[in-house]
Design an enzyme around this catalytic site. Sequence first.
Site, PDB file in Angstrom:
ATOM      1  N   SER A   1       0.821  -1.206   0.000  1.00 44.91           N
ATOM      2  CA  SER A   1       0.000   0.000   0.000  1.00 44.91           C
ATOM      3  C   SER A   1       0.859   1.262   0.000  1.00 44.91           C
ATOM      4  O   SER A   1       1.854   1.349   0.709  1.00 44.91           O
ATOM      5  CB  SER A   1      -0.927   0.003   1.217  1.00 44.91           C
ATOM      6  OG  SER A   1      -0.194  -0.152   2.422  1.00 44.91           O
ATOM      7  N   ASP A   2       0.446   2.243  -0.805  1.00 48.67           N
ATOM      8  CA  ASP A   2       1.154   3.515  -0.848  1.00 48.67           C
ATOM      9  C   ASP A   2       0.162   4.625  -1.154  1.00 48.67           C
ATOM     10  O   ASP A   2      -1.054   4.394  -1.221  1.00 48.67           O
ATOM     11  CB  ASP A   2       2.305   3.474  -1.870  1.00 48.67           C
ATOM     12  CG  ASP A   2       1.848   3.164  -3.288  1.00 48.67           C
ATOM     13  OD1 ASP A   2       0.945   3.856  -3.786  1.00 48.67           O
ATOM     14  OD2 ASP A   2       2.403   2.235  -3.907  1.00 48.67           O
TER      15      ASP A   2
ATOM     16  N   TYR B   1      -1.216  -7.907  -5.557  1.00 47.53           N
ATOM     17  CA  TYR B   1      -0.058  -8.202  -6.396  1.00 47.53           C
ATOM     18  C   TYR B   1      -0.408  -9.322  -7.378  1.00 47.53           C
ATOM     19  O   TYR B   1      -0.870 -10.390  -6.973  1.00 47.53           O
ATOM     20  CB  TYR B   1       1.124  -8.611  -5.527  1.00 47.53           C
ATOM     21  CG  TYR B   1       1.917  -7.451  -4.967  1.00 47.53           C
ATOM     22  CD1 TYR B   1       1.472  -6.139  -5.086  1.00 47.53           C
ATOM     23  CD2 TYR B   1       3.132  -7.665  -4.325  1.00 47.53           C
ATOM     24  CE1 TYR B   1       2.205  -5.083  -4.587  1.00 47.53           C
ATOM     25  CE2 TYR B   1       3.878  -6.611  -3.815  1.00 47.53           C
ATOM     26  CZ  TYR B   1       3.405  -5.325  -3.950  1.00 47.53           C
ATOM     27  OH  TYR B   1       4.143  -4.277  -3.453  1.00 47.53           O
TER      28      TYR B   1
ATOM     29  N   LYS C   1      13.187   2.004   2.997  1.00 46.35           N
ATOM     30  CA  LYS C   1      12.413   3.007   2.259  1.00 46.35           C
ATOM     31  C   LYS C   1      11.026   3.126   2.856  1.00 46.35           C
ATOM     32  O   LYS C   1      10.404   2.123   3.205  1.00 46.35           O
ATOM     33  CB  LYS C   1      12.324   2.640   0.779  1.00 46.35           C
ATOM     34  CG  LYS C   1      11.668   3.714  -0.087  1.00 46.35           C
ATOM     35  CD  LYS C   1      11.860   3.413  -1.562  1.00 46.35           C
ATOM     36  CE  LYS C   1      10.975   2.300  -2.056  1.00 46.35           C
ATOM     37  NZ  LYS C   1      11.182   1.993  -3.470  1.00 46.35           N
TER      38      LYS C   1
ATOM     39  N   LYS D   1       7.095   4.831   2.290  1.00 48.40           N
ATOM     40  CA  LYS D   1       6.123   5.442   1.397  1.00 48.40           C
ATOM     41  C   LYS D   1       5.629   6.744   2.022  1.00 48.40           C
ATOM     42  O   LYS D   1       5.383   6.816   3.230  1.00 48.40           O
ATOM     43  CB  LYS D   1       4.950   4.496   1.157  1.00 48.40           C
ATOM     44  CG  LYS D   1       5.356   3.172   0.512  1.00 48.40           C
ATOM     45  CD  LYS D   1       5.879   3.374  -0.901  1.00 48.40           C
ATOM     46  CE  LYS D   1       6.187   2.056  -1.570  1.00 48.40           C
ATOM     47  NZ  LYS D   1       6.577   2.219  -2.982  1.00 48.40           N
TER      48      LYS D   1
ATOM     49  N   ASP E   1       9.395   7.438  -0.999  1.00 43.94           N
ATOM     50  CA  ASP E   1       8.776   7.170  -2.299  1.00 43.94           C
ATOM     51  C   ASP E   1       7.342   7.677  -2.267  1.00 43.94           C
ATOM     52  O   ASP E   1       6.535   7.225  -1.452  1.00 43.94           O
ATOM     53  CB  ASP E   1       8.804   5.660  -2.555  1.00 43.94           C
ATOM     54  CG  ASP E   1       8.228   5.258  -3.900  1.00 43.94           C
ATOM     55  OD1 ASP E   1       7.802   6.142  -4.658  1.00 43.94           O
ATOM     56  OD2 ASP E   1       8.202   4.044  -4.184  1.00 43.94           O
TER      57      ASP E   1
ATOM     58  N   GLU F   1      11.707   9.251  -4.406  1.00 44.68           N
ATOM     59  CA  GLU F   1      11.414   8.393  -5.548  1.00 44.68           C
ATOM     60  C   GLU F   1      10.057   8.746  -6.149  1.00 44.68           C
ATOM     61  O   GLU F   1       9.098   9.012  -5.429  1.00 44.68           O
ATOM     62  CB  GLU F   1      11.414   6.940  -5.071  1.00 44.68           C
ATOM     63  CG  GLU F   1      11.188   5.901  -6.150  1.00 44.68           C
ATOM     64  CD  GLU F   1      11.370   4.499  -5.604  1.00 44.68           C
ATOM     65  OE1 GLU F   1      10.721   3.575  -6.108  1.00 44.68           O
ATOM     66  OE2 GLU F   1      12.165   4.325  -4.644  1.00 44.68           O
TER      67      GLU F   1
ATOM     68  N   GLU G   1      10.520   3.059 -12.294  1.00 41.95           N
ATOM     69  CA  GLU G   1       9.676   1.864 -12.332  1.00 41.95           C
ATOM     70  C   GLU G   1       8.502   2.009 -13.289  1.00 41.95           C
ATOM     71  O   GLU G   1       7.986   1.014 -13.793  1.00 41.95           O
ATOM     72  CB  GLU G   1       9.174   1.500 -10.932  1.00 41.95           C
ATOM     73  CG  GLU G   1       8.129   2.435 -10.359  1.00 41.95           C
ATOM     74  CD  GLU G   1       7.635   1.992  -8.985  1.00 41.95           C
ATOM     75  OE1 GLU G   1       6.643   1.251  -8.929  1.00 41.95           O
ATOM     76  OE2 GLU G   1       8.261   2.390  -7.987  1.00 41.95           O
TER      77      GLU G   1
ATOM     78  N   ASP H   1      12.947  -1.502 -14.082  1.00 39.89           N
ATOM     79  CA  ASP H   1      11.945  -2.478 -13.664  1.00 39.89           C
ATOM     80  C   ASP H   1      11.975  -3.621 -14.669  1.00 39.89           C
ATOM     81  O   ASP H   1      12.019  -3.390 -15.882  1.00 39.89           O
ATOM     82  CB  ASP H   1      10.561  -1.830 -13.616  1.00 39.89           C
ATOM     83  CG  ASP H   1       9.484  -2.792 -13.166  1.00 39.89           C
ATOM     84  OD1 ASP H   1       9.073  -2.720 -11.998  1.00 39.89           O
ATOM     85  OD2 ASP H   1       9.044  -3.627 -13.982  1.00 39.89           O
TER      86      ASP H   1
ATOM     87  N   HIS I   1      13.929  -1.230  -9.216  1.00 37.33           N
ATOM     88  CA  HIS I   1      12.654  -1.383  -8.522  1.00 37.33           C
ATOM     89  C   HIS I   1      12.315  -2.866  -8.448  1.00 37.33           C
ATOM     90  O   HIS I   1      12.419  -3.588  -9.432  1.00 37.33           O
ATOM     91  CB  HIS I   1      11.551  -0.650  -9.287  1.00 37.33           C
ATOM     92  CG  HIS I   1      10.176  -1.004  -8.840  1.00 37.33           C
ATOM     93  ND1 HIS I   1       9.308  -1.753  -9.614  1.00 37.33           N
ATOM     94  CD2 HIS I   1       9.517  -0.722  -7.695  1.00 37.33           C
ATOM     95  CE1 HIS I   1       8.162  -1.910  -8.972  1.00 37.33           C
ATOM     96  NE2 HIS I   1       8.265  -1.297  -7.804  1.00 37.33           N
TER      97      HIS I   1
ATOM     98  N   GLU J   1      16.208  -3.144  -4.583  1.00 36.86           N
ATOM     99  CA  GLU J   1      15.071  -3.174  -3.663  1.00 36.86           C
ATOM    100  C   GLU J   1      14.696  -4.612  -3.330  1.00 36.86           C
ATOM    101  O   GLU J   1      14.772  -5.508  -4.169  1.00 36.86           O
ATOM    102  CB  GLU J   1      13.869  -2.462  -4.283  1.00 36.86           C
ATOM    103  CG  GLU J   1      12.678  -2.350  -3.345  1.00 36.86           C
ATOM    104  CD  GLU J   1      11.547  -1.513  -3.921  1.00 36.86           C
ATOM    105  OE1 GLU J   1      10.706  -1.045  -3.126  1.00 36.86           O
ATOM    106  OE2 GLU J   1      11.507  -1.326  -5.159  1.00 36.86           O
TER     107      GLU J   1
END
Length: 433
Positions: free
Chosen positions: A23-24, A32, A218, A220, A248, A274, A301, A324, A351, A382
């Site tokens: 989640s971001d 996914y 990292k 979000k 990010d 990012e 990405e 990516d 990414h 990552e």
Amino acid sequence: MSTVTACTSADVRFPTSQSLDGSDAMNPDPDYSAAYLTVHTDAEDGLSGHGFVFTIGRGNDIQRVAIDVAASHIVGRDVEELLRDMGATSRLLLHDSQLRWLGPEKGVMHMAIGAVINALWDLKAKRAGLPLWQLLSRMSPEELVDLVDFRYLSDALTREEALDILRRAEPGREEREQRLLAEGYPAYTTTPGWLGYSDEKLARLCREAREDGFTQIKLKVGADLEDDIRRFRIAREVMGPDFPIAMDSNQRWDVADAIEWVNALAQFDPHWIEEPTSPDDVLGHAAIARGVAPIPVATGEHVHNRVMFKQLMQADALRYVQIDATRVGGVNEIIAIVLLAAKFGLPVCPHAGGVGLCEAVQHFSMFDFVAVSGTKEGRVIEFVDHLHEHFVTPTKIEGGSYVTPTAPGAGTEMHEESIRQYTFENPAAAEVA
């Protein structure tokens, strides 16, 4: 002689939205997913090639249809001919005028073609008995540049310049290969940083990341500034003043908003920002890079082809190149982007926040180290600790580093049982996807 007898696809979705993994600020409830391809042949070795495009749920069915259309062009063709000249094979698909019209070289069809090309590289590496990174790293500079389409790049990178980069890296290839096998490749983890996690879970996962040997994490950001300040403060208190913490925003902001927001978080010394704005906005990225300096900009990405990467580099709009494995047109185009990064002196930090991306993209950083840049300095891959168990050769992390894969192939093959269980048509999967 062997022939491509069939190409089969599947719509595979995992219910990660239930736990808010992934989640971001722009993607609050991702499932996914992978539009997944298998290339079958009639060869006696029984080997098949596997590729996919990563998505986050709805639309995976559209991506699968595009893969079916692109893959139909290789059914019935001579496998040895396809694999012998992967530059020509890439052009066969990417230069098809009717398919190309749907992009050109961007979007759903471009990614679908990339899945086909990646599946063929997986098959080629398996036939060679080598992991993809090693297969690529042992190719001659001339063989490597023959894989690259220099059209639209020659104002920034010519074939001769690419050859020079690769030839300068030839001495020491064998020694770097042995170092890679012994040491692995540095990783950073996004696992603590998803926006849907509680403060307690954020703090716990930060501590665990440090205990596991990661040297960067990292977070979000981008949904709410006060929340970002609170969460960043928690992470900084846990990790200490000098520990690299990247952030990010997943394309959340307009240019002015990005500059203001990042500068408000500058007090926490972020390692990079990012995807601060639209991935298509080259000049916007350049303005942000100037407006938030010395905080570096990282992106890639969602950058859809080598031309956009070229422009971002020419405009001095990024400092970390985030390739990516499934966004662009496959292995060949990724090699072009890695060579562009070397020309501009920029580190490649891929990414990998998605199903199968860790397994796939590690090969390109390792190829970069052995055969292109010759260094790991300032470079990390990552890592996200989700869904690796569904792959035949899952990513392994030890002491905060990727363990160098030695199994033949590109790492993109999923277990048949995972495909069956999480295929979207399966009612059990459909209920939660």
